[in-house]
Design a protein around this motif. Sequence first.
Motif, PDB file in Angstrom:
ATOM      1  N   GLY A   1       0.823  -1.212   0.000  1.00  0.00           N
ATOM      2  CA  GLY A   1       0.000   0.000   0.000  1.00  0.00           C
ATOM      3  C   GLY A   1       0.851   1.253   0.000  1.00  0.00           C
ATOM      4  N   TRP A   2       1.820   1.292   0.949  1.00  0.00           N
ATOM      5  CA  TRP A   2       2.666   2.486   1.021  1.00  0.00           C
ATOM      6  C   TRP A   2       3.491   2.640  -0.252  1.00  0.00           C
ATOM      7  CZ3 TRP A   2       1.738   6.480   3.677  1.00  0.00           C
ATOM      8  CH2 TRP A   2       1.177   6.404   4.960  1.00  0.00           C
ATOM      9  N   GLY A   3       3.951   1.499  -0.799  1.00  0.00           N
ATOM     10  CA  GLY A   3       4.731   1.547  -2.040  1.00  0.00           C
ATOM     11  C   GLY A   3       3.916   2.212  -3.142  1.00  0.00           C
ATOM     12  N   LEU A   4       2.660   1.787  -3.274  1.00  0.00           N
ATOM     13  CA  LEU A   4       1.810   2.350  -4.328  1.00  0.00           C
ATOM     14  C   LEU A   4       1.545   3.833  -4.086  1.00  0.00           C
ATOM     15  CD1 LEU A   4      -0.744  -0.544  -4.860  1.00  0.00           C
ATOM     16  CD2 LEU A   4       0.956   0.289  -6.474  1.00  0.00           C
ATOM     17  N   ILE A   5       1.365   4.174  -2.801  1.00  0.00           N
ATOM     18  CA  ILE A   5       1.134   5.602  -2.490  1.00  0.00           C
ATOM     19  C   ILE A   5       2.342   6.429  -2.914  1.00  0.00           C
ATOM     20  CG2 ILE A   5       0.976   7.247  -0.562  1.00  0.00           C
ATOM     21  CD1 ILE A   5      -0.958   5.384   0.768  1.00  0.00           C
ATOM     22  N   LEU A   6       3.536   5.909  -2.557  1.00  0.00           N
ATOM     23  CA  LEU A   6       4.769   6.632  -2.899  1.00  0.00           C
ATOM     24  C   LEU A   6       4.883   6.807  -4.410  1.00  0.00           C
ATOM     25  CD1 LEU A   6       7.090   7.685  -1.133  1.00  0.00           C
ATOM     26  CD2 LEU A   6       8.386   5.668  -1.796  1.00  0.00           C
ATOM     27  N   LEU A   7       4.643   5.697  -5.139  1.00  0.00           N
ATOM     28  CA  LEU A   7       4.781   5.755  -6.600  1.00  0.00           C
ATOM     29  C   LEU A   7       3.788   6.756  -7.188  1.00  0.00           C
ATOM     30  CD1 LEU A   7       5.240   2.008  -7.620  1.00  0.00           C
ATOM     31  CD2 LEU A   7       6.956   3.789  -7.439  1.00  0.00           C
ATOM     32  N   SER A   8       2.546   6.705  -6.722  1.00  0.00           N
ATOM     33  CA  SER A   8       1.560   7.597  -7.337  1.00  0.00           C
ATOM     34  C   SER A   8       1.832   9.056  -6.977  1.00  0.00           C
ATOM     35  CB  SER A   8       0.126   7.189  -6.972  1.00  0.00           C
ATOM     36  OG  SER A   8       0.049   6.838  -5.646  1.00  0.00           O
ATOM     37  N   VAL A   9       2.269   9.304  -5.715  1.00  0.00           N
ATOM     38  CA  VAL A   9       2.569  10.688  -5.345  1.00  0.00           C
ATOM     39  C   VAL A   9       3.732  11.209  -6.177  1.00  0.00           C
ATOM     40  CG1 VAL A   9       3.478  12.146  -3.495  1.00  0.00           C
ATOM     41  CG2 VAL A   9       1.633  10.563  -3.017  1.00  0.00           C
ATOM     42  N   LEU A  10       4.780  10.371  -6.318  1.00  0.00           N
ATOM     43  CA  LEU A  10       5.938  10.797  -7.112  1.00  0.00           C
ATOM     44  C   LEU A  10       5.532  11.048  -8.561  1.00  0.00           C
ATOM     45  CD1 LEU A  10       8.734   8.450  -5.704  1.00  0.00           C
ATOM     46  CD2 LEU A  10       8.435  10.887  -5.304  1.00  0.00           C
ATOM     47  N   GLY A  11       4.706  10.153  -9.098  1.00  0.00           N
ATOM     48  CA  GLY A  11       4.232  10.323 -10.476  1.00  0.00           C
ATOM     49  C   GLY A  11       3.502  11.646 -10.630  1.00  0.00           C
ATOM     50  N   ILE A  12       2.643  11.946  -9.654  1.00  0.00           N
ATOM     51  CA  ILE A  12       1.871  13.198  -9.735  1.00  0.00           C
ATOM     52  C   ILE A  12       2.821  14.407  -9.645  1.00  0.00           C
ATOM     53  CG2 ILE A  12       0.148  14.619  -8.552  1.00  0.00           C
ATOM     54  CD1 ILE A  12      -1.213  11.968  -7.705  1.00  0.00           C
TER      55      ILE A  12
ATOM     56  N   HIS B   1       5.863  14.519 -10.441  1.00  0.00           N
ATOM     57  CA  HIS B   1       6.634  14.618 -11.688  1.00  0.00           C
ATOM     58  C   HIS B   1       5.815  15.326 -12.769  1.00  0.00           C
ATOM     59  CE1 HIS B   1       9.488  13.478 -14.799  1.00  0.00           C
ATOM     60  NE2 HIS B   1       8.420  13.245 -15.559  1.00  0.00           N
ATOM     61  N   ILE B   2       4.558  14.906 -12.913  1.00  0.00           N
ATOM     62  CA  ILE B   2       3.740  15.503 -13.972  1.00  0.00           C
ATOM     63  C   ILE B   2       3.526  16.992 -13.700  1.00  0.00           C
ATOM     64  CG2 ILE B   2       1.425  15.498 -15.001  1.00  0.00           C
ATOM     65  CD1 ILE B   2       1.373  12.478 -14.566  1.00  0.00           C
TER      66      ILE B   2
ATOM     67  N   THR C   1      19.791  17.079 -11.787  1.00  0.00           N
ATOM     68  CA  THR C   1      19.372  18.044 -10.777  1.00  0.00           C
ATOM     69  C   THR C   1      17.883  18.313 -10.919  1.00  0.00           C
ATOM     70  OG1 THR C   1      21.423  19.085 -11.383  1.00  0.00           O
ATOM     71  CG2 THR C   1      20.081  20.203  -9.732  1.00  0.00           C
ATOM     72  N   THR C   2      17.439  18.451 -12.188  1.00  0.00           N
ATOM     73  CA  THR C   2      16.004  18.692 -12.403  1.00  0.00           C
ATOM     74  C   THR C   2      15.192  17.591 -11.759  1.00  0.00           C
ATOM     75  OG1 THR C   2      16.634  19.503 -14.554  1.00  0.00           O
ATOM     76  CG2 THR C   2      14.291  19.208 -14.173  1.00  0.00           C
ATOM     77  N   LEU C   3      15.659  16.354 -11.966  1.00  0.00           N
ATOM     78  CA  LEU C   3      14.917  15.229 -11.388  1.00  0.00           C
ATOM     79  C   LEU C   3      14.964  15.277  -9.863  1.00  0.00           C
ATOM     80  CD1 LEU C   3      15.871  12.322 -13.758  1.00  0.00           C
ATOM     81  CD2 LEU C   3      13.604  13.265 -13.404  1.00  0.00           C
ATOM     82  N   GLY C   4      16.148  15.672  -9.357  1.00  0.00           N
ATOM     83  CA  GLY C   4      16.271  15.762  -7.894  1.00  0.00           C
ATOM     84  C   GLY C   4      15.296  16.773  -7.324  1.00  0.00           C
ATOM     85  N   GLU C   5      15.040  17.839  -8.074  1.00  0.00           N
ATOM     86  CA  GLU C   5      14.103  18.845  -7.574  1.00  0.00           C
ATOM     87  C   GLU C   5      12.653  18.496  -7.937  1.00  0.00           C
ATOM     88  OE1 GLU C   5      15.624  22.338  -9.342  1.00  0.00           O
ATOM     89  OE2 GLU C   5      17.357  22.418  -8.003  1.00  0.00           O
ATOM     90  N   GLY C   6      12.535  17.573  -8.889  1.00  0.00           N
ATOM     91  CA  GLY C   6      11.188  17.122  -9.252  1.00  0.00           C
ATOM     92  C   GLY C   6      10.841  15.904  -8.424  1.00  0.00           C
ATOM     93  N   ALA C   7      10.529  14.811  -9.078  1.00  0.00           N
ATOM     94  CA  ALA C   7      10.117  13.622  -8.333  1.00  0.00           C
ATOM     95  C   ALA C   7      11.109  12.479  -8.510  1.00  0.00           C
ATOM     96  CB  ALA C   7       8.741  13.201  -8.780  1.00  0.00           C
TER      97      ALA C   7
ATOM     98  N   GLY D   1       5.586   8.808 -13.837  1.00  0.00           N
ATOM     99  CA  GLY D   1       4.785   9.899 -14.390  1.00  0.00           C
ATOM    100  C   GLY D   1       5.046  10.129 -15.867  1.00  0.00           C
ATOM    101  N   GLY D   2       6.319   9.933 -16.302  1.00  0.00           N
ATOM    102  CA  GLY D   2       6.670  10.234 -17.689  1.00  0.00           C
ATOM    103  C   GLY D   2       5.819   9.482 -18.702  1.00  0.00           C
ATOM    104  N   PRO D   3       5.842   8.141 -18.658  1.00  0.00           N
ATOM    105  CA  PRO D   3       5.062   7.383 -19.651  1.00  0.00           C
ATOM    106  C   PRO D   3       3.571   7.695 -19.565  1.00  0.00           C
ATOM    107  CG  PRO D   3       6.579   5.938 -18.490  1.00  0.00           C
ATOM    108  CD  PRO D   3       6.679   7.256 -17.829  1.00  0.00           C
ATOM    109  N   LEU D   4       3.067   7.840 -18.317  1.00  0.00           N
ATOM    110  CA  LEU D   4       1.623   8.116 -18.182  1.00  0.00           C
ATOM    111  C   LEU D   4       1.276   9.457 -18.815  1.00  0.00           C
ATOM    112  CD1 LEU D   4       0.672   6.918 -14.588  1.00  0.00           C
ATOM    113  CD2 LEU D   4      -0.276   6.136 -16.747  1.00  0.00           C
ATOM    114  N   GLU D   5       2.146  10.435 -18.562  1.00  0.00           N
ATOM    115  CA  GLU D   5       1.898  11.764 -19.118  1.00  0.00           C
ATOM    116  C   GLU D   5       1.948  11.716 -20.648  1.00  0.00           C
ATOM    117  OE1 GLU D   5       4.846  14.553 -18.003  1.00  0.00           O
ATOM    118  OE2 GLU D   5       3.627  16.287 -18.544  1.00  0.00           O
ATOM    119  N   ALA D   6       2.939  10.936 -21.170  1.00  0.00           N
ATOM    120  CA  ALA D   6       3.075  10.857 -22.618  1.00  0.00           C
ATOM    121  C   ALA D   6       1.860  10.167 -23.239  1.00  0.00           C
ATOM    122  CB  ALA D   6       4.356  10.095 -22.968  1.00  0.00           C
TER     123      ALA D   6
END
Length: 844
Positions: free
Chosen positions: A133-144, A146-147, A164-170, A178-183
């Motif tokens: 559960g926590w894993g999925l929460i982490l992934l979805s929050v990071l994905g969001i 990122h987008i 660095t951009t990624l470090g400041e992003g997700a 987030g990348g593939p989903l956004e694409a």
Amino acid sequence: MSSSSRSSGGSSKGGRSKAATPPRGSSRAKSGSSGGAKGSTNGKPNPKGQSEVRQAVSGREHEFLGLVLIGAGIVLGLAMYLDLAGPLGAGIETSIGWFLGVGRYLLPIVLLVSGGALVRKHVSSSPVTIALGWGLILLSVLGIIHIVRTPDSLTTFQDGDDVTTLGEGAGWIGALVGGPLEALLAPVGGIVVLVAVLVGAALLITQTSLRTMAESASRGAAAVARPVGRATKKALSDLSTLSSEREDGERPGRRRQRPDDDRPSSPQGVHGEPLSPALYDGAEDDADIFSAPKSAPKKRRKKAAAAAASTQAALPIDGETVGEWVLPPLGHLKQAGQQAINMAEIERRGQTLQESLAQHNVDTELIGMTVGPTVTRYELELGPGVKVARITSLQKDIAYAMAATDVRILAPIPGRSAIGVEVPNHQRQLVALGDLLVSPEAGEASHPLEVAVGKDIAGKAVFLDISTTPHLLIAGATGAGKSSGINCIITSLLMRTTPDQVRLILIDPKQVEMGQYQRLPHLLTEPVTNPKKAANALGWAVKEMEKRYDILSAVGYRDITGYNEAVVKGEIDPPPGVDPDDTPYEHMPYIVVVVDELNDLMMVAARDVEESITRIAQKARAVGIHLIIATQRPSVNVITGVIKANVPARMAFAVSSLTDSRVILDQPGAEKLVGKGDMLLLPGNSSVPNRIQGSFVGEDEVRKVVKHWRAQAPEPVYTQNVEGDEEGGGAAGAAPASPPAQQMSFDGGAGGGLDVTSDANAFSAGEEDEDAVMMRQAMELVVRSQLGSTSMLQRKLKVGFARAGRIMDLLEQRGVVGPSEGSKAREVLMTVEEFELLQQNGSV
Ligand SMILES: Nc1ncnc2c1ncn2[C@@H]1O[C@H](COP(=O)(O)OP(=O)(O)OP(=O)(O)O)[C@@H](O)[C@H]1O
């Protein structure tokens, strides 16, 4: 919530059997490994040391895992928030930052919360589910993140700065999610998918339903929105005041003068006095937060019901508002929550059971296990040609092999080709009443008389509908849990129903069990401790039953449900010759009569008590009167054949002999129960008893609930002559102390005084002076509180509901209140100023 997780953790039916039943081989393998605990070795190095460590940790794995998570959370927190974890901490932060970006700042919090929950056992799921559960929460929050934060995400993989951009992003993980989903779905589509995953993961962790979660979220939102709304409203009104002051030069002065202004245009009364009605007594102060109608509304003709609703909405409690009452908040009850189950031990015992039967040449296969709060039911399938009776004859041997005091055998489990062997758990789980009232089953319980009883063997909350039962006999040896069971039933009623819905008569010859319920507004009379008076109270219930039947037959309804619905809709058609204005047909609450220790009553007035119980049991269901009778002496002298025949539902706690079990249940079983709330419940419509661990409610919890109700009705209004006096006799037909019809009638709004054959005029000549005073008081109460409520009059004037109803009708005739609006309070048509004018003229 917990029930479902437990039953999945244990086993139940189809899928459950597969999940929980180890295949023979695998169980044996497990058994073999734990067999080390018994000292058997298989030649591998140091098996004893390993098994000792395993035993030491066994059942407390969650604590150790929780501590590890808390430690990791603290170290990471020091590194990320305070930069205090040295070079190693900084290095870890940088590496995690690459993967998680800004999401790393959440990680210490997630670790601390999960660790804390594991240590406190406040988890309803297995560690694997929680991790997932926590894993999925982490992934979805990071994905969001990122987008939202890194729009050109996919290009970021290609050039050096983008790390660095990624470090400041997700981070990389956010980019990968987030990348593939956004694409593929564009930013909005990607965010929708990720939010759905987020909610799904939260459901997984909390093991709640979407509905429950939505309700909690809306409650939380409301809690936040209320103060924000109030603040906004205040700010807006301040702004408008300022602007209107600027527009109108005279107004500022007038506003500033308002406290001294003679004209009462605010909730303050004449001469600036707060409007606390003269007739409100000091007890009102005790009502603290609940004495809602203290300040009078400003406007004339404001709907009284709306006034009540608004004042109640402002109460700083979470209990639901029903009519004029506020139900106690669930927070008054404790919850035991999910408790650890040592599955390894449960499985090992299952194996032991199977092996011990094999040693007696009985071929069985363990096909399922259901871990209940008190006992585990092992389900066995018999080998070809093995007789069911072989197992039952080995009952004592099975108990011996399992090191249990006794085992109960279901041969077969009703409706299945399997034998059930119920073995007491080494560690019992407490079933708190609070757990039951937050369970999904509580959400499904819609009838006011559905009471929480306990949890069944699959860990599912069990509610009993007393309206269909319709009467309940509780029996068990001393200390088996009868009184606790009764307390749970009463508290469950108090948590879910108002005095307008359910009234109680508590009969407690033991004198110690029900004192805590004194002065409850639900009571028709104070708890009755004198056995003679208790017999009278039963006689009163018979009379009330007859009276209700008279009313129902006069207006052509078959039962209380149809009658009450018609009252609410205003569809009651009075019989010819009866003026509906004179005879208010009021809502009839259910009446539950609880007797804790029938034996004490039978010793004093066996014939009268038996006669009353029989008459109520035979007929009272249709008019909403129900009996709950408990006894610790399940002998045929106490539970007579007549009582048994008329009280079909039985709750059997542990008894000492097979004979006692037969008296209560007409079958064996109760003698195998292990006490402390372990019970067999026969709901009345089946002959197969259900094994249940009864719930428990502590004295402090009951005290809080009772205090909550007392605060809403500081002065109890008991119906007169329910108990009569000691000499009054208690025969069903004999009127105790022969009170006048008006007093004998049920005062709780059940149409007491609705005796269509009696003189409906409440104000007979002899009572005129008293009644004139009462009318004045009633008028003042209603006008000053702007609340046209019959039950408010009942409480404040200490009169019965029927009398209060008649006073209200007279107030209507005098134009003080509007017509009846069913169960809602009436509209108040007279203002305080008008009332005071009348007072000055001497017209009131
Ligand atoms: N459902 C329960 N869960 C846990 N413990 C319980 C439960 N019910 C009862 N007990 C324990 O058993 C004790 C005795 O229970 P209780 O007083 O209800 O028994 P009883 O049958 O009413 O006895 P008596 O007839 O002597 O009054 C309680 O004090 C409590 O500690």
